[in-house]
Design a protein around this motif. Structure first.
Motif, PDB file in Angstrom:
ATOM      1  N   GLU A  62      -1.616   4.491  -8.920  1.00 14.67           N
ATOM      2  CA  GLU A  62      -2.806   5.456  -9.112  1.00 14.67           C
ATOM      3  C   GLU A  62      -4.281   4.987  -8.847  1.00 14.67           C
ATOM      4  O   GLU A  62      -4.917   5.674  -8.659  1.00 14.67           O
ATOM      5  CB  GLU A  62      -2.457   6.516 -10.265  1.00 14.67           C
ATOM      6  CG  GLU A  62      -1.275   7.134 -10.273  1.00 14.67           C
ATOM      7  CD  GLU A  62      -0.938   8.203 -11.538  1.00 14.67           C
ATOM      8  OE1 GLU A  62      -2.198   8.209 -12.250  1.00 14.67           O
ATOM      9  OE2 GLU A  62      -0.158   8.812 -11.592  1.00 14.67           O
TER      10      GLU A  62
ATOM     11  N   SER B  74      -6.160  -1.861   4.348  1.00 16.81           N
ATOM     12  CA  SER B  74      -5.405  -1.922   5.590  1.00 16.81           C
ATOM     13  C   SER B  74      -6.154  -2.299   6.767  1.00 16.81           C
ATOM     14  O   SER B  74      -5.244  -2.761   7.694  1.00 16.81           O
ATOM     15  CB  SER B  74      -4.815  -0.182   5.593  1.00 16.81           C
ATOM     16  OG  SER B  74      -5.589   0.629   5.896  1.00 16.81           O
TER      17      SER B  74
ATOM     18  N   ASN C 122     -12.199   1.931  11.108  1.00 17.24           N
ATOM     19  CA  ASN C 122     -11.982   2.103   9.802  1.00 17.24           C
ATOM     20  C   ASN C 122     -12.679   1.203   8.890  1.00 17.24           C
ATOM     21  O   ASN C 122     -12.988   1.212   7.734  1.00 17.24           O
ATOM     22  CB  ASN C 122     -10.422   2.105   9.132  1.00 17.24           C
ATOM     23  CG  ASN C 122      -9.658   3.410   9.792  1.00 17.24           C
ATOM     24  OD1 ASN C 122     -10.074   4.375   9.462  1.00 17.24           O
ATOM     25  ND2 ASN C 122      -8.930   3.311  10.906  1.00 17.24           N
TER      26      ASN C 122
ATOM     27  N   THR D 271      -7.196   4.143  -4.416  1.00 19.49           N
ATOM     28  CA  THR D 271      -7.672   5.468  -3.949  1.00 19.49           C
ATOM     29  C   THR D 271      -7.350   5.192  -2.504  1.00 19.49           C
ATOM     30  O   THR D 271      -6.889   4.192  -1.774  1.00 19.49           O
ATOM     31  CB  THR D 271      -9.201   5.522  -4.159  1.00 19.49           C
ATOM     32  OG1 THR D 271      -9.865   4.510  -3.271  1.00 19.49           O
ATOM     33  CG2 THR D 271      -9.635   5.423  -5.638  1.00 19.49           C
ATOM     34  N   ASP D 272      -7.337   6.647  -1.893  1.00 17.90           N
ATOM     35  CA  ASP D 272      -7.356   6.598  -0.496  1.00 17.90           C
ATOM     36  C   ASP D 272      -8.292   5.805   0.298  1.00 17.90           C
ATOM     37  O   ASP D 272      -8.257   5.040   1.326  1.00 17.90           O
ATOM     38  CB  ASP D 272      -7.417   8.038   0.106  1.00 17.90           C
ATOM     39  CG  ASP D 272      -6.144   8.981  -0.326  1.00 17.90           C
ATOM     40  OD1 ASP D 272      -5.177   8.270  -0.727  1.00 17.90           O
ATOM     41  OD2 ASP D 272      -6.259  10.388  -0.351  1.00 17.90           O
ATOM     42  N   ALA D 273      -9.508   5.770  -0.344  1.00 21.56           N
ATOM     43  CA  ALA D 273     -10.668   4.879   0.397  1.00 21.56           C
ATOM     44  C   ALA D 273     -10.171   3.498   0.336  1.00 21.56           C
ATOM     45  O   ALA D 273     -10.335   2.629   1.277  1.00 21.56           O
ATOM     46  CB  ALA D 273     -11.924   5.199  -0.370  1.00 21.56           C
ATOM     47  N   ASP D 274      -9.471   3.047  -0.836  1.00 23.48           N
ATOM     48  CA  ASP D 274      -9.300   1.567  -1.108  1.00 23.48           C
ATOM     49  C   ASP D 274      -8.178   1.383   0.014  1.00 23.48           C
ATOM     50  O   ASP D 274      -8.020   0.271   0.605  1.00 23.48           O
ATOM     51  CB  ASP D 274      -8.486   1.497  -2.445  1.00 23.48           C
ATOM     52  CG  ASP D 274      -9.698   1.369  -3.666  1.00 23.48           C
ATOM     53  OD1 ASP D 274     -10.755   1.122  -3.262  1.00 23.48           O
ATOM     54  OD2 ASP D 274      -9.075   1.733  -4.723  1.00 23.48           O
ATOM     55  N   LYS D 275      -7.173   2.366   0.146  1.00 18.06           N
ATOM     56  CA  LYS D 275      -6.109   2.171   1.223  1.00 18.06           C
ATOM     57  C   LYS D 275      -6.506   1.814   2.715  1.00 18.06           C
ATOM     58  O   LYS D 275      -6.327   1.047   3.350  1.00 18.06           O
ATOM     59  CB  LYS D 275      -5.153   3.200   1.196  1.00 18.06           C
ATOM     60  CG  LYS D 275      -4.349   3.323  -0.199  1.00 18.06           C
ATOM     61  CD  LYS D 275      -3.236   4.357   0.116  1.00 18.06           C
ATOM     62  CE  LYS D 275      -2.628   4.749  -1.402  1.00 18.06           C
ATOM     63  NZ  LYS D 275      -1.710   6.047  -1.543  1.00 18.06           N
ATOM     64  N   ILE D 276      -7.443   2.611   2.804  1.00 18.47           N
ATOM     65  CA  ILE D 276      -8.232   2.261   4.148  1.00 18.47           C
ATOM     66  C   ILE D 276      -8.891   1.122   4.458  1.00 18.47           C
ATOM     67  O   ILE D 276      -8.821   0.329   5.306  1.00 18.47           O
ATOM     68  CB  ILE D 276      -9.083   3.588   4.645  1.00 18.47           C
ATOM     69  CG1 ILE D 276      -8.369   5.051   4.791  1.00 18.47           C
ATOM     70  CG2 ILE D 276      -9.751   3.378   6.006  1.00 18.47           C
ATOM     71  CD1 ILE D 276      -9.234   6.119   4.876  1.00 18.47           C
ATOM     72  N   ARG D 277      -9.690   0.614   3.267  1.00 14.02           N
ATOM     73  CA  ARG D 277     -10.493  -0.471   3.303  1.00 14.02           C
ATOM     74  C   ARG D 277      -9.377  -1.817   3.357  1.00 14.02           C
ATOM     75  O   ARG D 277      -9.933  -2.708   4.199  1.00 14.02           O
ATOM     76  CB  ARG D 277     -11.242  -0.530   1.975  1.00 14.02           C
ATOM     77  CG  ARG D 277     -12.102  -1.867   1.548  1.00 14.02           C
ATOM     78  CD  ARG D 277     -12.707  -1.818   0.674  1.00 14.02           C
ATOM     79  NE  ARG D 277     -11.913  -1.596  -0.819  1.00 14.02           N
ATOM     80  CZ  ARG D 277     -11.224  -2.357  -1.522  1.00 14.02           C
ATOM     81  NH1 ARG D 277     -11.553  -3.861  -1.023  1.00 14.02           N
ATOM     82  NH2 ARG D 277     -10.501  -2.251  -2.606  1.00 14.02           N
TER      83      ARG D 277
ATOM     84  N   LEU E  79       0.726  -1.428  -0.112  1.00 14.43           N
ATOM     85  CA  LEU E  79       0.003   0.157  -0.001  1.00 14.43           C
ATOM     86  C   LEU E  79       0.556   1.208  -0.104  1.00 14.43           C
ATOM     87  O   LEU E  79       0.493   2.194  -0.562  1.00 14.43           O
ATOM     88  CB  LEU E  79      -1.038   0.234   1.254  1.00 14.43           C
ATOM     89  CG  LEU E  79      -1.979  -0.907   1.129  1.00 14.43           C
ATOM     90  CD1 LEU E  79      -2.943  -0.986   2.498  1.00 14.43           C
ATOM     91  CD2 LEU E  79      -3.074  -0.488   0.011  1.00 14.43           C
ATOM     92  N   GLU E  80       2.047   1.231   0.682  1.00 20.03           N
ATOM     93  CA  GLU E  80       2.940   2.220   0.641  1.00 20.03           C
ATOM     94  C   GLU E  80       3.323   2.717  -0.628  1.00 20.03           C
ATOM     95  O   GLU E  80       3.863   3.842  -0.963  1.00 20.03           O
ATOM     96  CB  GLU E  80       3.874   1.987   1.567  1.00 20.03           C
ATOM     97  CG  GLU E  80       3.609   1.961   3.115  1.00 20.03           C
ATOM     98  CD  GLU E  80       4.965   1.520   3.886  1.00 20.03           C
ATOM     99  OE1 GLU E  80       5.972   1.508   3.118  1.00 20.03           O
ATOM    100  OE2 GLU E  80       4.710   1.308   5.111  1.00 20.03           O
TER     101      GLU E  80
END
Length: 576
Positions: free
Chosen positions: A134, A145, A202, A137-143, A129-130
């Motif tokens: 592109e 992680s 989250n 998305t930020d939402a994907d990263k939260i979902r 994730l780091e």
């Protein structure tokens, strides 16, 4: 340790020299096959696939002692089951059930290896994730992680219960970057709590795929984590919210399945009682996607007349079966159920041709949804025939396991025929179920003064048991079942504790909880001495002379792991 580093350094130097003298040979630079490029792994699809790989590790991937079913570490060590089968089969379990295992013994690293593989997979997701592309998305990263950190918390919780403190490794370290220097001198609880709290904060309330964890599963798990630490008020807060408002990942309001046995049927997977389960599937081309840890835990030599046909492991103990004796519909909280007058009648020493009539009761009906015993219907196969389905009575006793065993009607659908044994099922294993939550909440209530709320929760569980009496095809009850609720107010905290603790054994028996419960209640020595007093006498060849001491409340740190990094890094548990 220094020699290890020098050898790595020498290998790296050699590699650099080889590259230096061969850099002009471009035609030799052939891309390796079977490997994924970084661009593939850091795409949304690649990262999600890596997350699924972390989920897949939950069931142990074929390591029979590595999954959260804990049939050895929780149930056999807890005295509700014996290893069973034959003494010469899977011999590494013999010293575990006798509490004679040592750090160098076989299978001491089973749970260690499975959990650290799971942790490595979760950490890999967080590292990917780091450097995500592109399309992430930020939402994907939260979902993503939040799911990875839930899973990491789960694996560390399993390690904590078995080994106490183990090295805490997160996504910031890897081989060659400090991992081998991490000691087990830190308490794991704060790290476990931090990961699970992140998941609570989250994760969504529901998921598009039911197998993915949601925020309510995280809250239930956090309640369990807090309960294990004796943080009863904080645990109660979590459980209150889960009981009042929680839903499954597919949006079902948490509740008890109407009929006890229906929880363990593949067609009912992901029901309202399933807070978190690993998703098992049959017929996928790999039995590792089924329940690979249970392939041995079926009645023995059944042929076409019963399930599995192998290998007679995981036999319910005499003490466990006797605990289902009732008086006026309630369990014998004074622990007289092992007295000769109260022991459940069994066919020990009889062959199947000998006449036998099952126990005349009174009994809790959950006995016959949990244990296979002679003369009582074994799911939809036939009446359990006794010795004909038992591999070695003197070694394991007269009983067979029954939970998570497939029905005849489930052959070929929720059961896999692609391997050496038909004993692989597509029945989900529930790591946390709602009855477990209710009983953990009852504990928290007792310790915070809510005795009557605790009674309400216990009675809710018992009412479902009352409605789950096993019936024969002709409509008759299979046995004399007499079970009722606690109708007198609870005013004595000690009596309430005994009632809740007994209810956990009756409701959750053979599901891997028992030993861990005994340890956290600080009654392991008392209860296991009670178990060995009877089962050690009746199964003298397997259990005679065995006893428990507090040294064994944790599994020893595997000696081969200490040998890898040194005893100054990995600190052995006391007594080993």
């Amino acid at each position: 340790m220094k020699n290890y580093k020098l050898k790595i350094g020498a290998l790296l130097s050699s590699a650099v020299m080889m590259v230096a003298v061969s850099c002009s040979d471009d035609f030799l630079d052939v891309p390796p096959t079977g490997l994924l490029a970084e661009a593939q792994l850091t795409s949304l699809g690649g990262i999600d696939a890596s997350l699924i790989a972390a989920y897949s590790q939950v069931n142990g991937r074929g390591n029979r002692l590595g999954s959260p079913s804990n049939w050895v570490w929780g149930s056999i060590r807890g005295g509700e089951a014996n290893k069973g089968t034959d003494p010469g089969d899977f011999t590494t379990i013999n010293p575990i059930q006798r509490f004679e295992n040592n750090a160098a013994g076989g299978d001491m690293g089973s749970k260690w290896n499975v959990c650290y593989e799971g942790i490595a997979r979760a950490n890999n997701v967080l590292r990917l994730l780091e450097s995500a592309q592109e399309d992430v998305t930020d939402a994907d990263k939260i979902r993503i992680s939040s799911q990875a950190r839930f899973l990491r918390a789960h694996f560390y919780f399993e390690l904590k219960r078995d080994y106490n403190n183990t090295p805490y490794v997160d996504e910031t370290v890897d081989y060659g970057s400090g991992l081998e220097e991490i000691s087990n001198n830190q308490d794991l609880w704060p790290f476990i709590e931090a990961d699970m709290q992140y998941a609570i904060d989250n994760l969504p309330a529901t998921q598009s795929q039911v197998g993915r964890v949601n925020s309510w599963a995280a809250k239930a798990y956090m309640g369990k984590i807090l309960l294990y630490q004796g943080k009863f008020g904080a645990a109660k807060t979590m459980f209150d919210d889960v009981i009042a408002n929680g839903v499954t990942s597919n949006g079902l309001k948490y509740g008890l399945v109407d009929y006890y046995d229906d929880m363990f049927r593949g067609a009912n997977d992901n029901h309202q009682e399933s807070v978190w389960a690993y998703q098992a599937a049959a017929g996928t081309g790999s039995v590792l996607n089924a329940n690979p840890e249970f392939d041995l835990n079926f009645p023995y030599n059944t042929g076409p007349s019963g399930p599995g046909n192998c290998c007679g492991f995981f036999q319910p103990s005499f003490t466990f079966v006797n605990a289902f004796r009732t008086s006026n519909g309630l369990p014998l909280l004074n622990k007289t159920y092992n007295d000769p007058a109260n022991q459940v009648k069994n066919d020990m020493g009889l062959v199947s041709a000998d006449p036998f009539t099952p126990d005349a009761g009174p009994l809790d009906p959950r006995l016959d949804h949990t244990v296979g015993r002679r003369g009582i219907p074994y799911l939809d196969w036939q009446d359990h025939p006794g010795a004909a389905w038992i591999r070695n009575q003197p070694n394991g006793g007269p009983y067979s396991p029954k939970k998570y065993v497939y029905q005849k009607a489930e052959e070929g659908s929720y059961q896999d025929n692609s391997s050496w044994t038909p004993g692989y099922t597509g029945i989900n294993f529930m790591i946390i179920r709602f009855a477990d939550v209710l009983l953990m909440a009852a504990e928290a209530e007792i310790e915070t003064g809510g005795l009557e709320k605790a009674r309400e929760y216990v009675n809710r569980v018992r009412t479902r048991a009352i409605n789950s009496k096993l019936m024969r095809e002709n409509g008759d009850m299979a046995a004399n079942y007499q079970i009722s609720t606690y109708d007198s107010p609870w005013s004595d905290a000690d009596l309430a504790r005994r009632a809740v603790r007994m209810e956990r054994m009756l409701e959750l028996g053979m599901e891997g909880h028992r030993f861990y419960d005994l340890v956290r209640w600080n009654i392991a020595k008392e209860e296991l001495d009670f178990y060995f007093a009877l089962d050690g006498k009746l199964l003298a060849a397997a259990l005679g002379g065995a006893s428990y001491s507090e040294k064994f409340k944790y599994v020893p740190i595997p000696q081969d792991q200490i040998d890898l990094v040194g005893s100054d890094i990995l600190i052995q548990n006391p007594g080993f």
